[in-house]
Design a protein around this motif. Structure first.
Motif, mmCIF file in Angstrom:
data_model
loop_
_atom_site.group_PDB
_atom_site.id
_atom_site.type_symbol
_atom_site.label_atom_id
_atom_site.label_comp_id
_atom_site.label_asym_id
_atom_site.label_seq_id
_atom_site.Cartn_x
_atom_site.Cartn_y
_atom_site.Cartn_z
ATOM 1 N N VAL A 48 38.398 46.026 41.141
ATOM 2 C CA VAL A 48 37.968 44.786 40.481
ATOM 3 C C VAL A 48 37.215 45.080 39.174
ATOM 4 C CG1 VAL A 48 36.870 42.539 40.720
ATOM 5 C CG2 VAL A 48 37.667 43.698 42.775
ATOM 6 N N CYS A 75 45.470 42.770 41.091
ATOM 7 C CA CYS A 75 45.719 41.331 41.203
ATOM 8 C C CYS A 75 44.462 40.476 40.989
ATOM 9 C CB CYS A 75 46.295 41.033 42.580
ATOM 10 S SG CYS A 75 47.793 41.950 42.892
ATOM 11 N N THR A 76 43.307 40.926 41.486
ATOM 12 C CA THR A 76 42.118 40.070 41.402
ATOM 13 C C THR A 76 41.679 39.870 39.942
ATOM 14 O OG1 THR A 76 41.452 40.721 43.617
ATOM 15 C CG2 THR A 76 39.741 39.772 42.215
ATOM 16 N N VAL A 115 33.649 36.738 42.308
ATOM 17 C CA VAL A 115 34.733 37.432 43.025
ATOM 18 C C VAL A 115 34.337 37.685 44.486
ATOM 19 C CG1 VAL A 115 36.139 39.539 43.062
ATOM 20 C CG2 VAL A 115 35.537 38.508 40.881
ATOM 21 N N THR A 175 44.175 35.861 43.809
ATOM 22 C CA THR A 175 44.537 37.257 44.089
ATOM 23 C C THR A 175 45.920 37.318 44.733
ATOM 24 O OG1 THR A 175 42.230 37.897 44.313
ATOM 25 C CG2 THR A 175 43.840 39.311 45.384
ATOM 26 N N ASP A 218 49.744 46.733 43.582
ATOM 27 C CA ASP A 218 48.277 46.613 43.505
ATOM 28 C C ASP A 218 47.746 47.203 42.191
ATOM 29 O OD1 ASP A 218 46.923 45.158 45.371
ATOM 30 O OD2 ASP A 218 46.540 46.820 46.754
#
Ligand code: NDP
Length: 308
Positions: A172, A142-143, A231, A290, A122
């Motif tokens: 994020v 990941c995002t 997002v 993601t 992550d």
């Protein structure tokens, strides 16, 4: 320009990324290596359960191994920490992901700080955050990584652009801003205390909404032709809100009748899309990217640990 030319098709790009991972996993398998992701899920949060389920399923679809460790909400901090330490020591485990949020009362940072940085898929361990800040990223969240991947693959010119990120979370907003900076954008980060949010957002060539507020970003926030990345993910269960956000949208209406809910983002899509140059839909935009990038991180972690 037609509406479909305007759409940034995250679902399609995520499919491409998954195929690339699948091919790489297949060649690692020939060398006897199968990457493995272990996910720790504490408590009963239904949304977390769904996310963890799709992560595990995608791993298996791409030829990787996945284990989910489910702990009841009554688990104490020390038990979660012991599990993380055990997964760190296990040579068969390449990726360790603690699904957030942890139950109230647990110290999230204390748990995340324990994850072996080499298995931190992550990208939230301070070591990996530090490497990202320094511009030598290893495992990154990941995002935002998915957003960058999408912008690159869609040929969006980020270098030299004005980018505005609305949101400054650890997972994020902040890493998104850093990644855009490393792509040579001129970056502004907005948050709940920003004055004249609409005015700042209107300066953006690339606007990233990671606010967690349903349809907060309207046409007044958008300069004509800007690239809009949404997002936000919200499950809208109220009929009046669905009708207000998607007037005359038959597809959304049918989904609502069938499932009792529709997904929507931080951007008021129906009113913003006509002004935007390009825009991500919700669903089918950032969400699939993601998970695809989590697969990339798991593969990278395995390659770094075991060679290949
Ligand atoms: P957080 O709640 O952690 O952060 C939200 C940020 O938005 C904060 O920095 C907050 O400011 C800011 N903010 C809140 N309200 C306003 C406002 N009115 N004006 C300006 N800024 C505001 O959320 P996350 O970053 O975790 O997630 C953001 C959204 O993205 C959520 O909808 C989440 O569900 C979604 N998400 C989607 C993912 C995907 O895969 N598609 C993955 C992760 C998240 P402040 O810091 O001042 O409080």
């Amino acid at each position: 320009m037609t509406d479909s030319d305007r759409l940034l098709d995250g679902a399609r790009i995520a499919g491409e990324i998954r195929e690339e991972v699948r091919a790489r996993v297949a060649s690692l398998a020939e060398a006897g290596v199968t990457p493995r992701l272990d996910v720790v899920l504490v408590g009963e949060d239904p949304a977390s359960r769904v996310y963890v389920g799709s992560k595990a399923k995608t791993c298996v679809e791409l030829g990787m191994l996945s284990r989910t460790h489910e702990l009841p909400a009554t688990t104490n901090q020390a038990e979660v920490e012991d599990l993380v330490k055990r997964l760190n020591r296990d040579p068969d485990v390449d990726g360790v992901l603690v699904q957030l949020p942890l139950p109230r009362g647990m110290e999230t940072h204390a748990v995340l700080d324990l994850i072996d940085p080499g298995k931190d898929v992550d990208g939230l361990h301070p070591h990996n955050v530090g490497l990202l800040v320094q511009g030598r990223p290893r495992l990154v969240p990941c995002t935002p990584a998915g957003v960058i991947e999408m912008l690159q693959r869609e040929g969006v010119e980020v270098k030299g652009s004005r980018a505005v990120v609305v949101g400054r979370s650890e997972i994020v907003g902040k890493p998104m801003a850093l990644m855009l900076l490393h792509q040579h954008a001129t970056v502004t980060v907005c948050h709940s205390r920003t004055r004249d949010l609409a005015g700042v957002c209107r300066e953006a060539d690339v606007l990233i909404a990671a606010v967690g507020q349903l349809a907060l970003i309207g046409p007044e926030h958008v300069r004509e032709g800007a690239v809009i990345v949404d997002v936000g993910t919200h499950r809208v269960t109220d009929r009046a809100t669905v009708e207000r956000l998607f007037p005359g949208n038959e597809r959304k209406r049918k989904t609502f009748e069938k499932r009792g809910a529709v997904l929507a983002g931080d951007v008021d899509f129906e009113r913003v899309a006509p002004v935007a140059g390009k825009i991500t839909p919700v669903p089918g935009g950032v969400g699939p990217l993601t998970i695809a990038m989590l697969m990339v991180n798991t593969l990278r972690a395995a390659q770094a640990r075991r060679g290949g």
